[in-house]
Design a protein around this motif. Structure first.
Motif, PDB file in Angstrom:
ATOM      1  N   GLN A  77      36.470 -45.110  51.604  1.00 20.74           N
ATOM      2  CA  GLN A  77      37.842 -44.584  51.709  1.00 20.74           C
ATOM      3  C   GLN A  77      38.340 -44.811  53.127  1.00 20.74           C
ATOM      4  OE1 GLN A  77      39.989 -43.078  49.658  1.00 20.74           O
ATOM      5  NE2 GLN A  77      38.755 -42.704  47.827  1.00 20.74           N
ATOM      6  N   VAL A  78      39.633 -45.070  53.278  1.00 16.85           N
ATOM      7  CA  VAL A  78      40.162 -45.240  54.639  1.00 16.85           C
ATOM      8  C   VAL A  78      40.181 -43.900  55.371  1.00 16.85           C
ATOM      9  CG1 VAL A  78      41.589 -47.297  54.340  1.00 16.85           C
ATOM     10  CG2 VAL A  78      42.528 -45.036  53.768  1.00 16.85           C
ATOM     11  N   ARG A 134      31.954 -36.855  43.800  1.00 15.51           N
ATOM     12  CA  ARG A 134      30.530 -37.063  44.084  1.00 15.51           C
ATOM     13  C   ARG A 134      30.090 -36.436  45.409  1.00 15.51           C
ATOM     14  NH1 ARG A 134      27.653 -42.970  44.071  1.00 15.51           N
ATOM     15  NH2 ARG A 134      29.263 -43.466  45.606  1.00 15.51           N
ATOM     16  N   SER A 135      30.964 -36.540  46.423  1.00 12.45           N
ATOM     17  CA  SER A 135      30.550 -36.102  47.762  1.00 12.45           C
ATOM     18  C   SER A 135      30.832 -34.624  48.022  1.00 12.45           C
ATOM     19  CB  SER A 135      31.309 -36.928  48.796  1.00 12.45           C
ATOM     20  OG  SER A 135      32.705 -36.775  48.590  1.00 12.45           O
ATOM     21  N   TRP A 189      19.410 -38.482  46.230  1.00 15.57           N
ATOM     22  CA  TRP A 189      20.600 -37.623  46.203  1.00 15.57           C
ATOM     23  C   TRP A 189      21.654 -38.210  45.272  1.00 15.57           C
ATOM     24  CZ3 TRP A 189      25.765 -38.067  47.516  1.00 15.57           C
ATOM     25  CH2 TRP A 189      26.478 -36.868  47.644  1.00 15.57           C
ATOM     26  N   LEU A 190      21.828 -39.526  45.340  1.00 16.31           N
ATOM     27  CA  LEU A 190      22.833 -40.155  44.472  1.00 16.31           C
ATOM     28  C   LEU A 190      22.449 -39.998  43.003  1.00 16.31           C
ATOM     29  CD1 LEU A 190      23.655 -43.373  46.530  1.00 16.31           C
ATOM     30  CD2 LEU A 190      25.177 -41.428  46.102  1.00 16.31           C
ATOM     31  N   LEU A 199      37.891 -42.474  57.287  1.00 17.31           N
ATOM     32  CA  LEU A 199      36.677 -41.696  57.539  1.00 17.31           C
ATOM     33  C   LEU A 199      36.170 -41.845  58.968  1.00 17.31           C
ATOM     34  CD1 LEU A 199      35.091 -42.032  54.066  1.00 17.31           C
ATOM     35  CD2 LEU A 199      35.279 -39.891  55.318  1.00 17.31           C
ATOM     36  N   ASP A 238      34.358 -36.989  50.891  1.00 16.73           N
ATOM     37  CA  ASP A 238      34.039 -38.419  50.857  1.00 16.73           C
ATOM     38  C   ASP A 238      32.898 -38.824  51.792  1.00 16.73           C
ATOM     39  OD1 ASP A 238      35.828 -39.089  48.802  1.00 16.73           O
ATOM     40  OD2 ASP A 238      37.484 -39.160  50.225  1.00 16.73           O
ATOM     41  N   VAL A 239      32.349 -37.858  52.514  1.00 21.71           N
ATOM     42  CA  VAL A 239      31.082 -38.133  53.203  1.00 21.71           C
ATOM     43  C   VAL A 239      29.983 -37.768  52.217  1.00 21.71           C
ATOM     44  CG1 VAL A 239      29.515 -37.378  55.021  1.00 21.71           C
ATOM     45  CG2 VAL A 239      31.928 -37.827  55.540  1.00 21.71           C
ATOM     46  N   LEU A 240      29.105 -38.724  51.927  1.00 20.88           N
ATOM     47  CA  LEU A 240      28.043 -38.446  50.965  1.00 20.88           C
ATOM     48  C   LEU A 240      26.930 -37.655  51.630  1.00 20.88           C
ATOM     49  CD1 LEU A 240      28.098 -42.005  49.398  1.00 20.88           C
ATOM     50  CD2 LEU A 240      28.897 -39.914  48.292  1.00 20.88           C
ATOM     51  N   GLU A 279      31.817 -42.669  50.971  1.00 22.74           N
ATOM     52  CA  GLU A 279      32.545 -43.454  49.990  1.00 22.74           C
ATOM     53  C   GLU A 279      33.391 -44.472  50.754  1.00 22.74           C
ATOM     54  OE1 GLU A 279      31.822 -43.135  47.005  1.00 22.74           O
ATOM     55  OE2 GLU A 279      31.553 -41.032  46.399  1.00 22.74           O
ATOM     56  N   ARG A 311      43.127 -34.566  42.669  1.00 21.08           N
ATOM     57  CA  ARG A 311      42.094 -34.377  43.667  1.00 21.08           C
ATOM     58  C   ARG A 311      42.539 -33.334  44.706  1.00 21.08           C
ATOM     59  NH1 ARG A 311      39.051 -37.887  47.665  1.00 21.08           N
ATOM     60  NH2 ARG A 311      37.047 -38.257  46.654  1.00 21.08           N
ATOM     61  N   GLY A 362      29.734 -49.920  47.139  1.00 22.81           N
ATOM     62  CA  GLY A 362      30.743 -48.888  47.358  1.00 22.81           C
ATOM     63  C   GLY A 362      30.359 -47.837  48.383  1.00 22.81           C
ATOM     64  N   VAL A 363      29.176 -47.921  48.952  1.00 21.01           N
ATOM     65  CA  VAL A 363      28.761 -46.929  49.940  1.00 21.01           C
ATOM     66  C   VAL A 363      28.739 -47.560  51.329  1.00 21.01           C
ATOM     67  CG1 VAL A 363      26.868 -45.445  50.732  1.00 21.01           C
ATOM     68  CG2 VAL A 363      27.420 -45.586  48.300  1.00 21.01           C
TER      69      VAL A 363
END
Ligand SMILES: Cc1ncc(C[n+]2csc(CCOP(=O)(O)OP(=O)(O)O)c2C)c(N)n1
Lengths: 182, 571
Positions: free
Chosen positions: A16-17, B183-184, A170-171, A19, A73-75, A14, B146, A46-47
């Motif tokens: 996000q800061v 989601r993740s 997966w998404l 990562l 937040d890791v997909l 995602e 969250r 967004g990915v």
């Protein structure tokens, strides 16, 4: 001990800061050296996509993948060897222009290496080459005699050879999971 | 119509929306706006003022582990935030749900080394499940929702919210919704039917199976399912340190504790078993010893909610990625009814040897100074084996884990993965506040008690009825044991000159007494338990007392010392 080789790890996250730090400490804790790293937006809005290369054995790398994937937040994270991906790096070479002026072979060298001139002025010339590590290295060796002032090589970028787009699937699965929640 | 409130107010309302009733904390400059709002909510949200921020984290851990609810901590920035790191690491290692809120310099000043600014996210990322900096008031509801979701679901763990001062005072539109989906993040993996079937087949085919019950059994509330599976398939159960009390100590299939100072039976039979079924445990090196010689005859089944544990330390033959309760419940109808009398009988000899060569020596001395084991056994007995055991770290921890007996689940609170001295006193406070109806008995050493002894002030201020049993050997006993066994009795920096602990307790208004004579122990324990409120029992312990059996670090699990000179004979 299993044999060590170069692995390519791709990580989709995602936006996000923080990562990058979370991912890199997973390598540092296991004293694994990151050989190269590139981070960019992916084709999916967004990915973000990280491409990391690292020399290690498969078992250790599989554990690293699990640890990366565990971070919120890791997909998804994937592990590849070179034969499973198409990959490239970009290299730039800055050479004083006067050294190139009376070089008859320059054209030939550039053609042979599939390189090109990006910028040229009275002071310096910037040559660009895209390819695998060994190829950008080879051109470096060739240009050395013209007194390279700066040389820079990017991290690896890679796409998979697989016909199946696992991330996309997966998404889609996650979208279904979300719709089942309500 | 939405209502405009400050970020600080939103935080307090969000905590209440998450059913928080107790928070442990300590105020300071960059968190004052939150404390100001707490002042108006004291009827809904009880704030326990600890005496050091580390204490707040361990108290929240004790609270969480005894109740299964998420522990909450509030502290300011800078030094307060760095004081939290030990508790965060401890909670991360021991899978404890915790939400920790730290104050932070205003967002605009971050990166300028402003007063009491510290990189909380950078420092805590490696030791938390998630850490996030709230820089805008409107992010408060989302971030808090969250945080609780992440801390309490899946494999639980600590979460940090680093709350910038200006976001605490800025306004937002109040609206709160609990988080139920990220989601993740997949906290509810469904057990795969094929995995279940193959594990059931492995159980049916096994003639020497053993269940290794870990902390995950209690986290998922799988105590009943564990016993049901063990009983139906006739499988002996061993527990890890954190898995203790997941099955009652007197259950006929319970065979004892695993690990360096565990019981001989389950340790040696690990290397005799043909099937190990690990439930919510992680094959820590204190449990496996030398992994190269671990369970050579066994196939290994690993049931865990955290897939990254599979194959991390030992090779597994089958896995079930799921909540332990769900997995065990799903396995139950698939396995055949069975009994393994011959295999169970293989636990008898090691049990007998341990009783004669170790326990009798520890528990039934008639002369000389007291041992830790006899004190623990006396206290456990006097509580009808219904108390909550909280331990510190060291010999006191291993002795109390070994000689306490467990009847109810969630009856042991101890620092397992990190082994944090000083954990116990604040953890006991948290446990007692979460379970006021239970007797909380806290065993500690003279070293560990002094690491967080200031929390006696918290006990005094809130009248927390914790029973403190100080196993006082005037030594850093655990280190002393290693020095005697492996470093030629060179007692480098382990003798301790101690204060008068009874006087210290009295200064805090806590009743206390010292016992040095075995004949006085029983009556003193009774006085302690009968006393309404906190009590400190300072017991003089033989400094040469050692914890046995012992599998030295890195040795094979069945390479066991019974005493300074004797080894367990496998045949
Ligand atoms: C914070 C911390 N520092 C150091 C240690 C190393 N350590 C483990 S046990 C121990 C000795 C503990 O002594 P004491 O608290 O008196 O308990 P005893 O072993 O005598 O029961 C030490 C120093 C630790 N586990 N934690």
């Amino acid at each position: 001990m299993e044999e060590k080789q170069l692995y390519t790890v791709t990580v989709f996250t995602e936006n996000q800061v923080g990562l990058l730090n979370q991912i890199s400490i997973i390598f540092t804790r296991r004293s694994l050296n990151i050989e190269s790293l590139s981070v960019s937006a992916s084709s999916i809005p967004g990915v973000h996509k990280f491409v990391i290369t690292c020399v290690s054995d498969r078992r250790s790398m599989e554990k690293v993948i699990m640890q990366i994937q565990k971070r919120i937040d890791v997909l998804r994270a994937f592990l590849y060897t070179d034969d499973e991906i198409v990959y490239q790096e970009v290299a730039l070479y800055k050479v004083p222009t006067y050294r190139l002026l009376d070089e008859k072979n320059l054209e030939v060298i550039l053609r042979q290496h599939n390189a090109r001139i990006l910028e040229i002025n009275r002071e310096y010339t910037v040559i660009e080459k895209t390819g695998h590590g060994e190829e950008t290295e080879a051109l470096f060796e060739e240009l050395k005699r013209y007194d390279i002032r700066q040389f820079v090589r990017s991290g690896r970028v890679a796409v998979t050879k697989s016909p199946v787009e696992y991330l996309t699937l997966w998404l889609e699965e996650q979208d279904r999971r979300q719709s089942q929640m309500v | 119509m939405s209502e405009k409130i400050t970020g600080a107010e939103a935080l307090v309302r969000a905590l209440i929306a998450e059913d928080v009733d107790t928070v442990f904390g300590y105020p300071g400059g960059y968190i004052i706006p939150v404390y100001d709002r707490l002042y108006d909510y004291t009827d809904q949200l009880r704030h326990i003022l600890v005496r050091h921020e580390q204490g707040a984290t361990h108290a929240a851990q004790g609270y969480a582990r005894v109740s299964g609810r998420t522990g909450v901590v509030i502290a300011t920035s800078g030094p307060a935030a760095t004081n939290l790191v030990t508790g965060l690491s401890d909670a991360m290692m021991d899978s404890t749900p915790m939400v920790v809120i730290t104050g932070q310099a205003p967002a605009g000043m971050l990166g300028t080394d402003s007063f009491q600014e510290t990189d909380v996210i950078g420092i805590t990322q490696p030791v938390t499940k998630w850490s996030y900096q709230i820089r805008r008031a409107e992010d408060v509801p989302w971030a808090v929702a969250r945080a609780f979701y992440i801390a309490s679901t899946g494999r639980p763990g600590p979460v940090v919210l680093d709350f910038a001062k200006d976001a605490q005072t800025a306004l937002l539109d109040w609206k709160y919704e609990k988080c139920r989906y990220i989601r993740s993040y997949h906290p509810y993996p469904a057990p795969d039917p094929d995995d279940l079937a193959s594990v059931a087949a492995m159980i049916d085919a096994s003639s020497r199976p053993m269940i290794l019950a870990g902390h995950g059994v209690m986290i998922s509330g799988a105590e009943k399912e564990l016993a049901a599976l063990a009983e139906k398939a006739g499988i002996p159960v061993a527990a890890t340190l954190l898995g203790l009390s997941s099955i009652p100590s007197d259950h006929p299939l319970y065979k004892g504790m695993l690990g360096m100072h565990g019981n001989i039976g389950p340790n040696v039979n690990t290397n005799r078993a043909d099937l190990l079924i690990a439930v919510g445990m992680r094959f820590d090196d204190r449990v496996t010893g030398d992994v190269a010689h671990y369970a050579p005859e066994a196939r290994i089944v690993h049931i865990d909610i955290d897939a990254s544990e599979f194959g991390k330390n030992v090779h597994t033959d089958a896995t079930i990625h799921a909540d332990a309760r769900e997995a065990l419940a799903a396995l139950l109808p698939l396995v055949a009814e069975k009994s393994h009398p011959e295999w169970l009988a293989e636990f008898d000899r090691p049990e007998r040897v341990e009783r004669d060569a170790v326990m009798d020596v520890e528990l039934h001395r008639t002369s000389g100074p007291m041992t830790m084991g006899e004190v623990v056994a006396a206290v456990s007995e006097a509580t009808g084996h219904r108390g909550v055991l909280v331990t510190d770290v060291g010999q006191n921890q291993m002795m109390s884990a070994r000689y306490f007996r467990y009847t109810d689940p969630r009856s042991i609170i101890t620092s397992g993965g990190l082994g944090t001295m000083g954990f116990g006193l604040p953890a006991a406070i948290g446990a007692k506040l979460a379970a006021p109806e239970r007797t909380v008995t806290f065993f500690t050493g003279d070293g560990g008690l002094q690491m967080t002894i200031q929390e006696l002030g918290t006990i005094m201020q809130y009248g927390v009825g914790v029973k403190i049993i100080l196993l006082n050997n005037d030594f850093l006993g655990n280190v002393r044991q290693w020095q005697e066994l492996f470093f030629k009795s060179r007692f480098s920096q382990t003798p301790m000159v101690n204060p008068d602990f009874v006087k210290i307790a009295s200064a805090y208004g806590i009743s206390a007494e010292r016992v040095s004579d075995r004949s006085e122990l029983g009556a003193a324990v009774d006085r302690m338990l009968a006393h309404d409120g906190a009590y400190l029992l300072d017991v003089a312990i033989d400094p040469t007392d050692m914890v046995f059996p012992m599998t030295p670090a890195g040795a094979h699990v069945d390479d066991i010392m019974l005493s300074r000179t004797e080894k367990y004979q496998l045949k």
